[in-house]
Design a protein around this motif. Structure first.
Motif, PDB file in Angstrom:
ATOM      1  N   VAL A  37     -22.692  12.855   0.854  1.00 32.58           N
ATOM      2  CA  VAL A  37     -23.213  11.761   1.671  1.00 32.58           C
ATOM      3  C   VAL A  37     -22.328  10.519   1.566  1.00 32.58           C
ATOM      4  O   VAL A  37     -22.337   9.672   2.455  1.00 32.58           O
ATOM      5  CB  VAL A  37     -24.677  11.448   1.293  1.00 32.58           C
ATOM      6  CG1 VAL A  37     -24.748  10.678  -0.009  1.00 32.58           C
ATOM      7  CG2 VAL A  37     -25.363  10.674   2.395  1.00 32.58           C
ATOM      8  N   MET A  38     -21.549  10.408   0.500  1.00 26.16           N
ATOM      9  CA  MET A  38     -20.671   9.254   0.367  1.00 26.16           C
ATOM     10  C   MET A  38     -19.623   9.236   1.478  1.00 26.16           C
ATOM     11  O   MET A  38     -19.108   8.179   1.832  1.00 26.16           O
ATOM     12  CB  MET A  38     -20.015   9.215  -1.012  1.00 26.16           C
ATOM     13  CG  MET A  38     -21.027   9.037  -2.153  1.00 26.16           C
ATOM     14  SD  MET A  38     -22.267   7.749  -1.884  1.00 26.16           S
ATOM     15  CE  MET A  38     -21.275   6.292  -2.022  1.00 26.16           C
ATOM     16  N   ASN A  39     -19.335  10.389   2.039  1.00 25.10           N
ATOM     17  CA  ASN A  39     -18.431  10.438   3.192  1.00 25.10           C
ATOM     18  C   ASN A  39     -19.025   9.695   4.386  1.00 25.10           C
ATOM     19  O   ASN A  39     -18.299   9.246   5.269  1.00 25.10           O
ATOM     20  CB  ASN A  39     -18.122  11.881   3.577  1.00 25.10           C
ATOM     21  CG  ASN A  39     -17.271  12.564   2.541  1.00 25.10           C
ATOM     22  OD1 ASN A  39     -16.488  11.930   1.841  1.00 25.10           O
ATOM     23  ND2 ASN A  39     -17.433  13.870   2.407  1.00 25.10           N
ATOM     24  N   ASP A  40     -20.347   9.567   4.398  1.00 27.87           N
ATOM     25  CA  ASP A  40     -21.015   8.892   5.504  1.00 27.87           C
ATOM     26  C   ASP A  40     -20.639   7.417   5.603  1.00 27.87           C
ATOM     27  O   ASP A  40     -20.726   6.826   6.673  1.00 27.87           O
ATOM     28  CB  ASP A  40     -22.538   9.002   5.379  1.00 27.87           C
ATOM     29  CG  ASP A  40     -23.043  10.411   5.594  1.00 27.87           C
ATOM     30  OD1 ASP A  40     -22.254  11.277   6.026  1.00 27.87           O
ATOM     31  OD2 ASP A  40     -24.235  10.648   5.317  1.00 27.87           O
ATOM     32  N   ILE A  41     -20.241   6.806   4.480  1.00 28.50           N
ATOM     33  CA  ILE A  41     -19.897   5.378   4.519  1.00 28.50           C
ATOM     34  C   ILE A  41     -18.404   5.128   4.715  1.00 28.50           C
ATOM     35  O   ILE A  41     -17.976   3.981   4.789  1.00 28.50           O
ATOM     36  CB  ILE A  41     -20.409   4.631   3.264  1.00 28.50           C
ATOM     37  CG1 ILE A  41     -19.737   5.138   2.003  1.00 28.50           C
ATOM     38  CG2 ILE A  41     -21.912   4.687   3.183  1.00 28.50           C
ATOM     39  CD1 ILE A  41     -20.039   4.306   0.765  1.00 28.50           C
ATOM     40  N   LEU A  42     -17.624   6.198   4.813  1.00 29.64           N
ATOM     41  CA  LEU A  42     -16.200   6.024   5.117  1.00 29.64           C
ATOM     42  C   LEU A  42     -16.044   5.486   6.539  1.00 29.64           C
ATOM     43  O   LEU A  42     -16.979   5.574   7.347  1.00 29.64           O
ATOM     44  CB  LEU A  42     -15.469   7.360   4.959  1.00 29.64           C
ATOM     45  CG  LEU A  42     -15.386   7.893   3.529  1.00 29.64           C
ATOM     46  CD1 LEU A  42     -14.732   9.269   3.515  1.00 29.64           C
ATOM     47  CD2 LEU A  42     -14.631   6.933   2.627  1.00 29.64           C
ATOM     48  N   PRO A  43     -14.885   4.947   6.878  1.00 34.73           N
ATOM     49  CA  PRO A  43     -14.710   4.339   8.216  1.00 34.73           C
ATOM     50  C   PRO A  43     -15.046   5.248   9.388  1.00 34.73           C
ATOM     51  O   PRO A  43     -15.407   4.765  10.454  1.00 34.73           O
ATOM     52  CB  PRO A  43     -13.228   3.950   8.233  1.00 34.73           C
ATOM     53  CG  PRO A  43     -12.893   3.722   6.806  1.00 34.73           C
ATOM     54  CD  PRO A  43     -13.712   4.733   6.031  1.00 34.73           C
ATOM     55  N   THR A  44     -14.970   6.563   9.195  1.00 34.20           N
ATOM     56  CA  THR A  44     -15.287   7.487  10.295  1.00 34.20           C
ATOM     57  C   THR A  44     -16.682   8.091  10.162  1.00 34.20           C
ATOM     58  O   THR A  44     -17.074   8.906  10.987  1.00 34.20           O
ATOM     59  CB  THR A  44     -14.247   8.631  10.338  1.00 34.20           C
ATOM     60  OG1 THR A  44     -14.240   9.289   9.058  1.00 34.20           O
ATOM     61  CG2 THR A  44     -12.865   8.103  10.661  1.00 34.20           C
ATOM     62  N   GLY A  45     -17.432   7.701   9.135  1.00 34.58           N
ATOM     63  CA  GLY A  45     -18.755   8.280   8.898  1.00 34.58           C
ATOM     64  C   GLY A  45     -19.843   7.628   9.728  1.00 34.58           C
ATOM     65  O   GLY A  45     -19.681   6.530  10.262  1.00 34.58           O
TER      66      GLY A  45
END
Length: 122
Positions: A55-63
């Motif tokens: 879920v931490m990928n969700d806060i990346l610029p493309t998430g």
């Protein structure tokens, strides 16, 4: 006219934001998660093991949650030099609370003497 309004925005380091999100995600009870369809996910076990939860990928610029951090920063950054905008950095405020409170007071046209500044920053 938006130029008559004074805006104060605060940004923080992206890693600090990610750290706060893991704390936020982990702080909710299972009952709360059930009420919200499983959100926010419990990342505590994965994070405790030193791993990144997907879920931490969700806060990346493309998430899908990128707007929480990246969108906010992008929106305010273009106004940072406008005379009616004060963009602060959280780490700077933590380092020099008195100086930044004085900066905010001056920005909004409030005069604080040293005693008042001490009370406000106590």
């Amino acid at each position: 006219d938006g130029k008559k309004i004074k805006y104060i925005a605060m940004a923080r380091n992206g890693l600090d934001f990610a750290s706060s999100m893991t704390t936020f995600y982990s702080s909710h009870s299972e009952k709360f998660r059930q009420l919200w369809g499983g959100f926010p996910p419990d990342v505590s076990e994965v994070v405790a093991e030193g791993e990144n939860h997907p879920v931490m990928n969700d806060i990346l610029p493309t998430g899908p949650l990128a707007e929480f951090y990246w969108g906010y920063i992008q929106k305010w950054w273009k106004y940072k030099d406008d005379p009616n905008v004060l963009l602060l950095h959280y780490a700077d405020v933590r380092k020099d609370l008195k100086g930044n409170v004085a900066k905010v007071a001056e920005f909004v046209g409030v005069e604080l003497n040293e005693e008042e500044l001490d009370v406000v920053t106590k």
